[in-house]
Design a protein around this motif. Structure first.
Motif, PDB file in Angstrom:
ATOM      1  N   ALA A   1       0.446  -1.977  -0.341  1.00  0.00           N
ATOM      2  CA  ALA A   1       0.457  -0.365   0.054  1.00  0.00           C
ATOM      3  C   ALA A   1       0.933   1.527  -0.086  1.00  0.00           C
ATOM      4  CB  ALA A   1      -0.756   0.117   1.168  1.00  0.00           C
ATOM      5  N   GLN A   2       2.249   0.809   0.545  1.00  0.00           N
ATOM      6  CA  GLN A   2       3.193   2.068   0.593  1.00  0.00           C
ATOM      7  C   GLN A   2       3.317   2.719  -0.428  1.00  0.00           C
ATOM      8  OE1 GLN A   2       5.442   2.157   3.701  1.00  0.00           O
ATOM      9  NE2 GLN A   2       3.732   1.944   5.600  1.00  0.00           N
ATOM     10  N   SER A   3       4.804   1.648  -1.378  1.00  0.00           N
ATOM     11  CA  SER A   3       5.468   1.251  -2.632  1.00  0.00           C
ATOM     12  C   SER A   3       4.554   1.499  -3.976  1.00  0.00           C
ATOM     13  CB  SER A   3       6.524   0.337  -1.864  1.00  0.00           C
ATOM     14  OG  SER A   3       6.160  -0.925  -1.947  1.00  0.00           O
ATOM     15  N   ALA A   4       3.726   0.063  -3.788  1.00  0.00           N
ATOM     16  CA  ALA A   4       3.028  -0.296  -4.861  1.00  0.00           C
ATOM     17  C   ALA A   4       3.892  -0.816  -5.604  1.00  0.00           C
ATOM     18  CB  ALA A   4       2.270   0.717  -5.612  1.00  0.00           C
ATOM     19  N   ASP A   5       4.881  -1.271  -5.115  1.00  0.00           N
ATOM     20  CA  ASP A   5       5.867  -2.692  -6.214  1.00  0.00           C
ATOM     21  C   ASP A   5       5.516  -3.732  -6.423  1.00  0.00           C
ATOM     22  OD1 ASP A   5       6.501  -3.608  -3.788  1.00  0.00           O
ATOM     23  OD2 ASP A   5       8.408  -2.887  -3.921  1.00  0.00           O
ATOM     24  N   ALA A   6       6.399  -4.564  -7.347  1.00  0.00           N
ATOM     25  CA  ALA A   6       5.738  -5.793  -7.833  1.00  0.00           C
ATOM     26  C   ALA A   6       6.204  -7.014  -6.828  1.00  0.00           C
ATOM     27  CB  ALA A   6       6.951  -5.680  -9.280  1.00  0.00           C
ATOM     28  N   GLU A   7       7.697  -6.794  -6.158  1.00  0.00           N
ATOM     29  CA  GLU A   7       8.003  -7.244  -5.200  1.00  0.00           C
ATOM     30  C   GLU A   7       7.217  -7.797  -4.051  1.00  0.00           C
ATOM     31  OE1 GLU A   7      12.199  -8.157  -2.541  1.00  0.00           O
ATOM     32  OE2 GLU A   7      12.101  -6.698  -3.721  1.00  0.00           O
ATOM     33  N   ALA A   8       6.631  -6.350  -3.963  1.00  0.00           N
ATOM     34  CA  ALA A   8       5.483  -6.438  -2.613  1.00  0.00           C
ATOM     35  C   ALA A   8       4.405  -7.267  -2.852  1.00  0.00           C
ATOM     36  CB  ALA A   8       5.518  -4.885  -1.972  1.00  0.00           C
ATOM     37  N   LEU A   9       3.715  -6.510  -4.350  1.00  0.00           N
ATOM     38  CA  LEU A   9       2.927  -7.393  -4.393  1.00  0.00           C
ATOM     39  C   LEU A   9       2.551  -9.373  -4.764  1.00  0.00           C
ATOM     40  CD1 LEU A   9      -0.101  -7.572  -5.839  1.00  0.00           C
ATOM     41  CD2 LEU A   9       0.882  -6.951  -8.372  1.00  0.00           C
ATOM     42  N   ALA A  10       4.040  -9.370  -5.087  1.00  0.00           N
ATOM     43  CA  ALA A  10       4.266 -10.874  -4.972  1.00  0.00           C
ATOM     44  C   ALA A  10       4.524 -11.265  -3.611  1.00  0.00           C
ATOM     45  CB  ALA A  10       5.908 -11.147  -6.021  1.00  0.00           C
ATOM     46  N   ARG A  11       4.899 -10.566  -3.136  1.00  0.00           N
ATOM     47  CA  ARG A  11       5.060 -10.883  -1.249  1.00  0.00           C
ATOM     48  C   ARG A  11       3.879 -11.211  -0.520  1.00  0.00           C
ATOM     49  NH1 ARG A  11       9.113 -11.603   2.344  1.00  0.00           N
ATOM     50  NH2 ARG A  11       8.716 -11.474   4.320  1.00  0.00           N
ATOM     51  N   GLU A  12       2.846 -10.403  -1.150  1.00  0.00           N
ATOM     52  CA  GLU A  12       1.731 -10.274  -0.503  1.00  0.00           C
ATOM     53  C   GLU A  12       0.548 -11.451  -1.084  1.00  0.00           C
ATOM     54  OE1 GLU A  12      -2.784  -8.094  -0.923  1.00  0.00           O
ATOM     55  OE2 GLU A  12      -0.354  -6.646  -1.270  1.00  0.00           O
ATOM     56  N   GLN A  13       0.827 -12.012  -2.352  1.00  0.00           N
ATOM     57  CA  GLN A  13       0.180 -13.205  -2.886  1.00  0.00           C
ATOM     58  C   GLN A  13       0.157 -14.569  -2.397  1.00  0.00           C
ATOM     59  OE1 GLN A  13       0.469 -12.165  -6.897  1.00  0.00           O
ATOM     60  NE2 GLN A  13      -1.108 -10.765  -7.052  1.00  0.00           N
ATOM     61  N   ARG A  14       1.658 -14.758  -2.349  1.00  0.00           N
ATOM     62  CA  ARG A  14       2.640 -15.558  -1.505  1.00  0.00           C
ATOM     63  C   ARG A  14       1.760 -15.884  -0.408  1.00  0.00           C
ATOM     64  NH1 ARG A  14       7.094 -14.570  -2.961  1.00  0.00           N
ATOM     65  NH2 ARG A  14       8.626 -13.838  -1.337  1.00  0.00           N
ATOM     66  N   TYR A  15       2.354 -14.954   0.724  1.00  0.00           N
ATOM     67  CA  TYR A  15       1.835 -14.967   2.230  1.00  0.00           C
ATOM     68  C   TYR A  15       0.707 -15.831   2.535  1.00  0.00           C
ATOM     69  CZ  TYR A  15       7.117 -15.477   2.620  1.00  0.00           C
ATOM     70  OH  TYR A  15       8.454 -15.515   2.466  1.00  0.00           O
ATOM     71  N   CYS A  16      -0.247 -14.462   1.640  1.00  0.00           N
ATOM     72  CA  CYS A  16      -2.150 -14.532   2.142  1.00  0.00           C
ATOM     73  C   CYS A  16      -2.198 -15.211   1.471  1.00  0.00           C
ATOM     74  CB  CYS A  16      -2.002 -12.795   1.065  1.00  0.00           C
ATOM     75  SG  CYS A  16      -1.765 -11.763   2.151  1.00  0.00           S
ATOM     76  N   SER A  17      -2.404 -16.282   0.145  1.00  0.00           N
ATOM     77  CA  SER A  17      -2.613 -17.716  -0.049  1.00  0.00           C
ATOM     78  C   SER A  17      -2.427 -18.469   0.719  1.00  0.00           C
ATOM     79  CB  SER A  17      -2.198 -17.729  -1.202  1.00  0.00           C
ATOM     80  OG  SER A  17      -1.203 -17.991  -1.861  1.00  0.00           O
ATOM     81  N   ALA A  18      -0.707 -18.637   1.241  1.00  0.00           N
ATOM     82  CA  ALA A  18      -0.660 -19.356   2.192  1.00  0.00           C
ATOM     83  C   ALA A  18      -1.656 -19.491   3.548  1.00  0.00           C
ATOM     84  CB  ALA A  18       0.886 -19.614   2.555  1.00  0.00           C
ATOM     85  N   ALA A  19      -1.933 -17.881   4.007  1.00  0.00           N
ATOM     86  CA  ALA A  19      -2.527 -17.974   5.187  1.00  0.00           C
ATOM     87  C   ALA A  19      -3.969 -18.102   5.495  1.00  0.00           C
ATOM     88  CB  ALA A  19      -1.968 -16.552   6.232  1.00  0.00           C
ATOM     89  N   ASN A  20      -4.066 -18.369   4.583  1.00  0.00           N
ATOM     90  CA  ASN A  20      -5.671 -18.577   3.822  1.00  0.00           C
ATOM     91  C   ASN A  20      -5.608 -20.189   3.729  1.00  0.00           C
ATOM     92  OD1 ASN A  20      -6.701 -16.026   4.303  1.00  0.00           O
ATOM     93  ND2 ASN A  20      -6.156 -15.687   2.663  1.00  0.00           N
ATOM     94  N   GLY A  21      -4.595 -20.767   3.120  1.00  0.00           N
ATOM     95  CA  GLY A  21      -5.095 -22.015   2.330  1.00  0.00           C
ATOM     96  C   GLY A  21      -4.024 -22.980   3.131  1.00  0.00           C
ATOM     97  N   PHE A  22      -3.050 -22.703   4.013  1.00  0.00           N
ATOM     98  CA  PHE A  22      -2.593 -23.604   4.745  1.00  0.00           C
ATOM     99  C   PHE A  22      -2.999 -23.898   6.017  1.00  0.00           C
ATOM    100  CE2 PHE A  22       0.744 -24.514   7.628  1.00  0.00           C
ATOM    101  CZ  PHE A  22       1.290 -25.633   7.404  1.00  0.00           C
ATOM    102  N   SER A  23      -3.627 -25.352   5.887  1.00  0.00           N
ATOM    103  CA  SER A  23      -3.068 -26.363   7.718  1.00  0.00           C
ATOM    104  C   SER A  23      -2.226 -26.803   7.757  1.00  0.00           C
ATOM    105  CB  SER A  23      -4.361 -26.849   6.785  1.00  0.00           C
ATOM    106  OG  SER A  23      -5.077 -27.937   7.547  1.00  0.00           O
ATOM    107  N   PRO A  24      -2.054 -26.765   9.074  1.00  0.00           N
ATOM    108  CA  PRO A  24      -0.413 -27.587  10.369  1.00  0.00           C
ATOM    109  C   PRO A  24      -1.580 -28.634  10.107  1.00  0.00           C
ATOM    110  CG  PRO A  24      -1.417 -25.235  11.585  1.00  0.00           C
ATOM    111  CD  PRO A  24      -2.776 -25.448   9.645  1.00  0.00           C
ATOM    112  N   MET A  25      -2.408 -29.204  10.118  1.00  0.00           N
ATOM    113  CA  MET A  25      -2.740 -30.577  10.257  1.00  0.00           C
ATOM    114  C   MET A  25      -2.631 -31.455   8.985  1.00  0.00           C
ATOM    115  SD  MET A  25      -3.307 -30.710  13.750  1.00  0.00           S
ATOM    116  CE  MET A  25      -3.760 -32.147  14.015  1.00  0.00           C
ATOM    117  N   GLY A  26      -2.631 -31.116   8.182  1.00  0.00           N
ATOM    118  CA  GLY A  26      -2.478 -30.905   6.287  1.00  0.00           C
ATOM    119  C   GLY A  26      -1.130 -32.135   6.494  1.00  0.00           C
TER     120      GLY A  26
END
Length: 224
Positions: A199-224
């Motif tokens: 939101a502050q820089s709007a660069d491509a690296e920040a966007l890729a990092r947000e997509q990678r870890y936000c998808s993991a925060a929603n889809g990853f299950s410790p019991m899987g």
């Protein structure tokens, strides 16, 4: 005292007829014995070979007549006109017919089918990205305590491989389970930080990092 010769006994004298009969019997017996001996000798002797019948006279084979030479394939001359047809063909006036349906390599490369095959074989940018694999490590804090675990995971095409999370610990152990629980919380924190940075820089690296870890925060299950 002398005996009277007239008183002596008289012996019968053989007659001439009886002597002839005796000689006849002796001769017949000797002849029979000779014939029998000759017969036995004839059986022991080898039989003479039977001459083979004379072979029929076979006349010598006549030499085959030389086959007539095949006529050379005839093709219409290119110099013939539509009004007159060529009827005489020989080695001097024969002109081979050119090949039919010949397409140059330039025409093949310019065809749409050749372009489609070339494009299908050429690796696209998306295929190269899918083949890229990276590995990440982080120290994560225990979700219900103060212990810290070293966690490792693999990233394929900017997506976390959930099966690879915490595989540096023995699968099924307490450290393995606690590490995966802590990584779940770690993904949530990194997702929030990446959103604020983007939101502050709007660069491509920040966007890729947000997509990678936000998808993991929603889809990853410790019991899987």
């Amino acid at each position: 005292m002398h005996a009277d010769p007239h008183d002596a006994p008289r012996h019968p004298q053989p007659t001439r007829r009886s002597q002839l009969w005796r000689w006849s019997l002796a001769l017949l017996a000797g002849l029979s014995l000779s014939l029998a001996v000759l017969y036995l000798i004839a059986l022991q002797l080898p039989s003479p070979p039977v001459p083979a019948p004379p072979l029929a006279h076979i006349p010598p084979a006549q030499p085959a007549q030389a086959a007539a030479p095949l006529a050379a394939p005839t093709r219409p001359s290119q110099t013939s006109t539509a009004s007159a047809r060529q009827t005489d063909f020989n080695d001097h006036n024969y002109v081979p017919r050119p090949a039919d349906n010949i397409i140059s390599s330039r025409e093949i490369r310019q065809s749409s089918a050749y372009r489609q095959i070339t494009q299908a074989r050429a690796p696209t940018q998306q295929t190269v990205q899918q083949q890229s694999v990276t590995h990440e490590t982080a120290w994560v804090r225990q979700w219900s305590g103060h212990a810290r675990y070293l966690a490792e995971w693999a990233v394929h095409n900017n997506r976390v491989d959930y099966a690879s999370v915490c595989t540096n610990h023995r699968r099924g152990s307490i450290d393995y389970r606690e590490c995966r629980k802590a990584v779940k919380q770690h993904f949530k924190r990194i997702c929030q930080q990446s959103r604020e940075r983007y939101a502050q820089s709007a660069d491509a690296e920040a966007l890729a990092r947000e997509q990678r870890y936000c998808s993991a925060a929603n889809g990853f299950s410790p019991m899987g």
